[in-house]
Design an enzyme around this catalytic site. Structure first.
Site, PDB file in Angstrom:
ATOM      1  N   ASP A 296      19.165  25.684  -0.598  1.00 40.65           N
ATOM      2  CA  ASP A 296      18.812  26.241  -1.310  1.00 40.65           C
ATOM      3  C   ASP A 296      17.786  27.174  -1.856  1.00 40.65           C
ATOM      4  O   ASP A 296      17.164  28.101  -0.619  1.00 40.65           O
ATOM      5  CB  ASP A 296      17.465  24.976  -2.535  1.00 40.65           C
ATOM      6  CG  ASP A 296      16.723  25.160  -3.695  1.00 40.65           C
ATOM      7  OD1 ASP A 296      17.968  25.809  -4.624  1.00 40.65           O
ATOM      8  OD2 ASP A 296      15.422  25.406  -3.906  1.00 40.65           O
ATOM      9  N   ASP A 495      13.797  21.631  -2.030  1.00 38.78           N
ATOM     10  CA  ASP A 495      12.791  21.248  -2.080  1.00 38.78           C
ATOM     11  C   ASP A 495      12.482  20.700  -3.701  1.00 38.78           C
ATOM     12  O   ASP A 495      11.193  20.364  -4.118  1.00 38.78           O
ATOM     13  CB  ASP A 495      11.928  22.120  -2.053  1.00 38.78           C
ATOM     14  CG  ASP A 495      11.727  23.192  -3.100  1.00 38.78           C
ATOM     15  OD1 ASP A 495      12.929  23.824  -4.023  1.00 38.78           O
ATOM     16  OD2 ASP A 495      11.158  24.088  -3.646  1.00 38.78           O
ATOM     17  N   ASP A 499      17.281  19.127  -6.117  1.00 37.88           N
ATOM     18  CA  ASP A 499      18.285  19.255  -4.420  1.00 37.88           C
ATOM     19  C   ASP A 499      18.845  17.275  -3.535  1.00 37.88           C
ATOM     20  O   ASP A 499      19.186  17.541  -2.611  1.00 37.88           O
ATOM     21  CB  ASP A 499      17.354  19.480  -3.924  1.00 37.88           C
ATOM     22  CG  ASP A 499      17.257  21.165  -3.429  1.00 37.88           C
ATOM     23  OD1 ASP A 499      18.402  21.997  -4.391  1.00 37.88           O
ATOM     24  OD2 ASP A 499      15.689  21.607  -3.615  1.00 37.88           O
TER      25      ASP A 499
END
Length: 609
Positions: A296, A495, A499
């Site tokens: 990410d 994080d 996600d």
């Protein structure tokens, strides 16, 4: 119980060998206790049976406990929902439980409140912090006809929106559903030892039976067993039974059972010492096989908070003057972009002045007065509406935006002073981590909700070639699944709340320690120090652990391969009547376990960073 289930389904597994070894040792011990069976039957093995069963039960308890941590992430996600909502009924505001909001209702949201459901703005302007769902750190400006997402936080202005998705249809509810689905779909990992277990167990029992029949019908008579001093008077049946029991005891998989958990316990302990929290052995076993890792962007590869990156002055102006005016103008702003400008000025020892009549212009910028002069800071559109030319800065502004930065123009009265740029900056270790992973033969992919140009600019800085941009929160798990369908074993590093489904869908989910609780609950590995290089360390640790497991299994099965024939009496006719008794077999079994444990403990000397 495991043995019974195995028989019921026609499966031979480690349970059968454990039951055979411990059962035969226990039965021979009971017989020796109450019956006088003569030479060879004067020892008991209760302690061996007890310790082996205790170890196996403890190991399975720890394994079951690790697998049980699946619902905490869902509970945390549910806790993000707004509890109440303010809707318009006959022109008046009425506070109701969020469950009572229906599609089409007009919802009123004030500054600092959570948006209760998904909808479309019909009146008002504001900046909405969507980081809890999208992971993007910069608040999104919202105006008429813009979409808002339930559970996100309204920052600055008040607005009204029409509810379009409620209950199970909201974005948050869909993410919860994806998390639940991913948890139930994941197949349990196959232990390395189980590959050998079925055939090994059948072979052991066949060898025990063959040894019994050989010594009962042939060996006892041919090699004069009954005449030896140590076994004087023992019957053919009891001697043959002693041989068969010795084979089962020496093959009892204590070392095989220790091979995997001993290495995993040392490996997880070493991980914790290095700031890598591994929630179970399965993650360690899978991580060494990963051939693709998805990162990410925001908060993972980048810091997650905007920072001042560039200050450019128009001809005839100084950069320090531009930054001073910009910081003075933004001093009264609560917008993260404004806060980044003020903080950036302070880091350069530039103390902002005191502006008056500060006013936020939603979606465009801010206005203030300094020393009686009107100052504007914001977008091209803000300058154009006020008739301010910025032609000399246009090329620089476009270049900054192409590099993934948010550029803002500054003007006093009718003159453009310059511009400042703000961006979510890369972490210092991101580039090194990506390059190291690529050298390890792992494909690195970046996924983000950002637009393609910003995403590609960030990816180019760290050396990532494959970029998945403009991915909606609910689609991240789907993108991971597509990579898996290409034949990849995929790790996901993230994080944010958005996600969570992707972390669970991935073969190994890795969460940053500074991320949300939901992300950390959904992941199997948590990087406590929030250092991206710890992704590399986690993979090195996994490879080290698997190498130790294979060494342990090689020793354990090698020990059995040598010990079983000796226990079956293969040396008895040739080397001074050597015979391994059940008591000696139990000692050998313990020695094998000690060697496996010692080999696992040697991992503590290895470096993973």
């Amino acid at each position: 119980m495991g043995t019974f289930k195995g028989f019921k389904h026609g499966v031979t597994d480690m349970n059968l060998l454990i039951a055979a070894g411990t059962g035969s040792a226990y039965l021979i011990s009971v017989a020796s206790t109450f019956l006088d069976l003569g030479p060879g039957y004067d020892s008991t093995y209760y302690d061996t049976v007890s310790f082996l069963i205790i170890f196996i039960v403890l190991g399975r308890y720890l394994e079951a406990r690790a697998r049980g941590r699946t619902s905490e992430a869902i509970r945390k996600l549910m806790g993000l929902k707004a509890k109440t909502s303010r809707i318009l009924v006959d022109g008046e505001e009425k506070e109701v439980p969020v469950e009572e909001v229906g599609v089409g209702d007009i919802v009123v949201v004030r500054p600092g409140e959570k948006i209760p459901v998904d909808g479309v703005v019909v009146e008002g302007n504001s900046a909405v912090d969507e980081s809890m769902l999208t992971g993007e750190s910069i608040p999104v400006e919202k105006g008429k006809s813009d979409t808002v997402i339930g559970a996100t936080l309204n920052k600055t202005g008040a607005f009204k929106f029409r509810a379009t998705k409620v209950g199970a249809d909201t974005a948050l509810a869909q993410i919860i559903k994806l998390v639940e689905s991913a948890q139930t779909m994941k197949a349990p990992i196959q232990r390395v030892a189980d590959v050998f277990a079925g055939n090994f167990i059948v072979a052991v029992h066949i060898i025990a039976l063959l040894a019994f029949f050989f010594w009962f019908f042939i060996g006892y008579w041919r090699y004069g067993v009954g005449e030896s001093e140590a076994l004087l008077g023992i019957s053919p049946f009891l001697f043959s039974l002693l041989i068969a029991i010795t084979v089962l005891v020496i093959s009892c998989p204590c070392a095989v059972g220790l091979a995997t958990p001993a290495a995993i316990m040392v490996g997880t302990g070493k991980g914790a010492e290095n700031g890598i929290l591994i929630k179970g052995g399965e993650a360690l076993e899978r991580a060494h096989k990963l051939d693709a890792i998805v990162f990410d962007k925001t908060g993972t590869l980048t810091e997650g908070t905007p920072k001042l990156t560039d200050v450019l002055a128009a001809p005839g102006r100084e950069e320090t003057e531009v930054l001073f005016i910009a910081a003075t103008t933004e001093k009264g702003s609560e917008h993260p972009l404004g806060e980044a400008v003020v903080k950036g000025a302070e880091e350069q020892d530039i103390k902002p002045g005191n502006a008056t009549d500060f006013r936020s212009i939603p979606g465009k910028g801010v206005e203030a007065y300094f020393e009686g002069k009107r100052v504007l800071l914001g977008t091209r559109k803000l300058m154009e509406e006020n008739g301010i030319s910025f032609r000399g800065l246009e090329a620089d502004m476009r270049n900054l935006e192409e590099n993934g930065k948010t550029a803002m123009l500054i003007a006093i009265e009718a003159e453009a002073l310059g511009l400042v740029a703000v961006a979510d900056t890369l972490k210092e270790s991101s580039k090194d981590a990506v390059q190291t992973l690529r050298k390890m033969g792992i494909e690195v992919v970046m996924i983000t909700g950002d637009n393609a140009s910003t995403a590609n600019a960030i990816a180019a800085q760290v050396g990532i070639e494959r970029v998945l941009a403009e991915v909606l929160p609910e689609d991240k798990a789907g993108e991971v699944k597509k990579l898996q369908e290409e034949g990849n074993l995929v790790g996901m590093v993230g994080d944010g709340i958005n996600d969570a489904p992707a972390l669970i869908q991935a073969d190994v989910g890795i969460a940053m320690g500074a991320g949300t609780d939901v992300a950390m609950e959904s992941a199997e590995i948590v990087l406590i120090k929030n250092d991206i290089m710890d992704v590399v360390a986690a993979l090195r640790l996994s490879r080290l652990t698997i190498r130790k497991i294979k060494q342990n299994l090689l020793w354990a099965f090698g020990y059995n391969a040598l010990g079983i024939p000796i226990a079956a009496g293969i040396l008895y006719p040739f080397v001074e009547r050597i015979l391994v008794s059940p008591e000696l077999a139990a000692a050998f079994m313990a020695l094998s376990s000690v060697s496996v444990t010692t080999n696992s403990l040697l991992m503590k000397r290895s470096k993973i960073k």
